[in-house]
Design a protein around this motif. Structure first.
Motif, mmCIF file in Angstrom:
data_model
loop_
_atom_site.group_PDB
_atom_site.id
_atom_site.type_symbol
_atom_site.label_atom_id
_atom_site.label_comp_id
_atom_site.label_asym_id
_atom_site.label_seq_id
_atom_site.Cartn_x
_atom_site.Cartn_y
_atom_site.Cartn_z
ATOM 1 N N SER A 144 0.805 -1.227 0.000
ATOM 2 C CA SER A 144 0.000 0.000 0.000
ATOM 3 C C SER A 144 0.838 1.277 0.000
ATOM 4 O O SER A 144 0.352 2.325 -0.423
ATOM 5 C CB SER A 144 -0.975 0.010 1.178
ATOM 6 N N ASN A 145 2.080 1.202 0.452
ATOM 7 C CA ASN A 145 2.944 2.388 0.444
ATOM 8 C C ASN A 145 3.923 2.412 -0.724
ATOM 9 O O ASN A 145 4.817 3.264 -0.770
ATOM 10 C CB ASN A 145 3.711 2.501 1.767
ATOM 11 N N HIS A 146 3.764 1.482 -1.659
ATOM 12 C CA HIS A 146 4.601 1.487 -2.862
ATOM 13 C C HIS A 146 4.301 2.766 -3.637
ATOM 14 O O HIS A 146 3.152 3.177 -3.757
ATOM 15 C CB HIS A 146 4.285 0.251 -3.716
ATOM 16 N N PRO A 147 5.316 3.430 -4.183
ATOM 17 C CA PRO A 147 5.097 4.698 -4.890
ATOM 18 C C PRO A 147 4.051 4.616 -6.005
ATOM 19 O O PRO A 147 3.256 5.548 -6.182
ATOM 20 C CB PRO A 147 6.475 5.030 -5.464
ATOM 21 N N ASP A 148 4.010 3.514 -6.751
ATOM 22 C CA ASP A 148 3.031 3.396 -7.837
ATOM 23 C C ASP A 148 1.610 3.200 -7.323
ATOM 24 O O ASP A 148 0.648 3.601 -7.978
ATOM 25 C CB ASP A 148 3.401 2.258 -8.792
ATOM 26 N N LEU A 197 0.613 4.525 -4.336
ATOM 27 C CA LEU A 197 0.291 5.842 -3.785
ATOM 28 C C LEU A 197 -0.089 6.846 -4.870
ATOM 29 O O LEU A 197 -0.965 7.688 -4.662
ATOM 30 C CB LEU A 197 1.470 6.382 -2.966
ATOM 31 N N SER A 198 0.546 6.729 -6.037
ATOM 32 C CA SER A 198 0.244 7.669 -7.126
ATOM 33 C C SER A 198 -0.978 7.249 -7.937
ATOM 34 O O SER A 198 -1.437 8.008 -8.789
ATOM 35 C CB SER A 198 1.455 7.784 -8.065
ATOM 36 N N GLY A 199 -1.492 6.037 -7.674
ATOM 37 C CA GLY A 199 -2.664 5.556 -8.404
ATOM 38 C C GLY A 199 -2.340 4.891 -9.733
ATOM 39 O O GLY A 199 -3.247 4.496 -10.462
ATOM 40 N N LYS A 200 -1.058 4.763 -10.062
ATOM 41 C CA LYS A 200 -0.663 4.135 -11.322
ATOM 42 C C LYS A 200 -0.942 2.631 -11.334
ATOM 43 O O LYS A 200 -1.233 2.067 -12.377
ATOM 44 C CB LYS A 200 0.825 4.365 -11.595
ATOM 45 N N LYS A 201 -0.825 1.999 -10.143
ATOM 46 C CA LYS A 201 -1.016 0.554 -10.043
ATOM 47 C C LYS A 201 -1.790 0.217 -8.787
ATOM 48 O O LYS A 201 -1.778 0.981 -7.816
ATOM 49 C CB LYS A 201 0.337 -0.168 -10.021
ATOM 50 N N SER A 202 -2.426 -0.947 -8.822
ATOM 51 C CA SER A 202 -3.136 -1.435 -7.633
ATOM 52 C C SER A 202 -2.164 -2.256 -6.778
ATOM 53 O O SER A 202 -1.117 -2.712 -7.269
ATOM 54 C CB SER A 202 -4.310 -2.317 -8.056
ATOM 55 N N PRO A 203 -2.526 -2.483 -5.518
ATOM 56 C CA PRO A 203 -1.685 -3.354 -4.692
ATOM 57 C C PRO A 203 -1.482 -4.734 -5.325
ATOM 58 O O PRO A 203 -0.384 -5.286 -5.280
ATOM 59 C CB PRO A 203 -2.455 -3.444 -3.378
ATOM 60 N N ASP A 204 -2.524 -5.286 -5.937
ATOM 61 C CA ASP A 204 -2.384 -6.596 -6.578
ATOM 62 C C ASP A 204 -1.447 -6.545 -7.784
ATOM 63 O O ASP A 204 -0.755 -7.522 -8.081
ATOM 64 C CB ASP A 204 -3.745 -7.158 -6.991
ATOM 65 N N ASP A 205 -1.409 -5.415 -8.495
ATOM 66 C CA ASP A 205 -0.444 -5.262 -9.590
ATOM 67 C C ASP A 205 0.983 -5.392 -9.058
ATOM 68 O O ASP A 205 1.820 -6.074 -9.656
ATOM 69 C CB ASP A 205 -0.582 -3.908 -10.282
ATOM 70 N N ILE A 206 1.249 -4.759 -7.947
ATOM 71 C CA ILE A 206 2.586 -4.788 -7.351
ATOM 72 C C ILE A 206 2.926 -6.198 -6.879
ATOM 73 O O ILE A 206 4.035 -6.696 -7.122
ATOM 74 C CB ILE A 206 2.699 -3.777 -6.191
ATOM 75 N N LEU A 207 1.983 -6.864 -6.232
ATOM 76 C CA LEU A 207 2.225 -8.232 -5.783
ATOM 77 C C LEU A 207 2.491 -9.154 -6.971
ATOM 78 O O LEU A 207 3.380 -10.004 -6.920
ATOM 79 C CB LEU A 207 1.037 -8.741 -4.961
#
Length: 94
Positions: free
Chosen positions: A36-40, A42-52
């Motif tokens: 949830s604190n990943h820069p992308d 936080l900026s709305g570029k990606k969802s938490p699941d995208d990062i995972l």
């Protein structure tokens, strides 16, 4: 990879494979990694699941470099171990 490193990789695997299925998937990661604190995120570029999912693909990419279509965001022990074997080759000292 030496035994010391292999033991650490096994400990990491056991922490991430929360359901002991022998596969690490996005559901396993949700319990141990909060993007949830990943820069992308936080900026709305990606969802938490995208990062995972991207995190999982890191392990698969090293294993399936010749056939990227085989990536399924489900990491096997073989993929996980190969990733860290490759990383280990570039580390001289523990």
């Amino acid at each position: 990879m030496n035994n010391f490193r292999r033991n650490l990789v096994t400990l990491a695997w056991n922490k991430l494979d929360r359901d002991n299925s022998g596969i690490i998937d996005i559901n396993d990661l949700r319990g141990v990694y909060d993007p949830s604190n990943h820069p992308d995120v936080l900026s709305g570029k990606k969802s938490p699941d995208d990062i995972l999912g991207e995190f999982l693909e890191t392990f698969e990419m090293h294993h399936n470099i010749s056939d990227l279509s085989r990536r399924d965001r489900k990491v096997t022990w073989e993929e996980f171990e190969e990733y860290y074997t490759n990383i280990s080759a570039s580390v001289d000292n523990d």
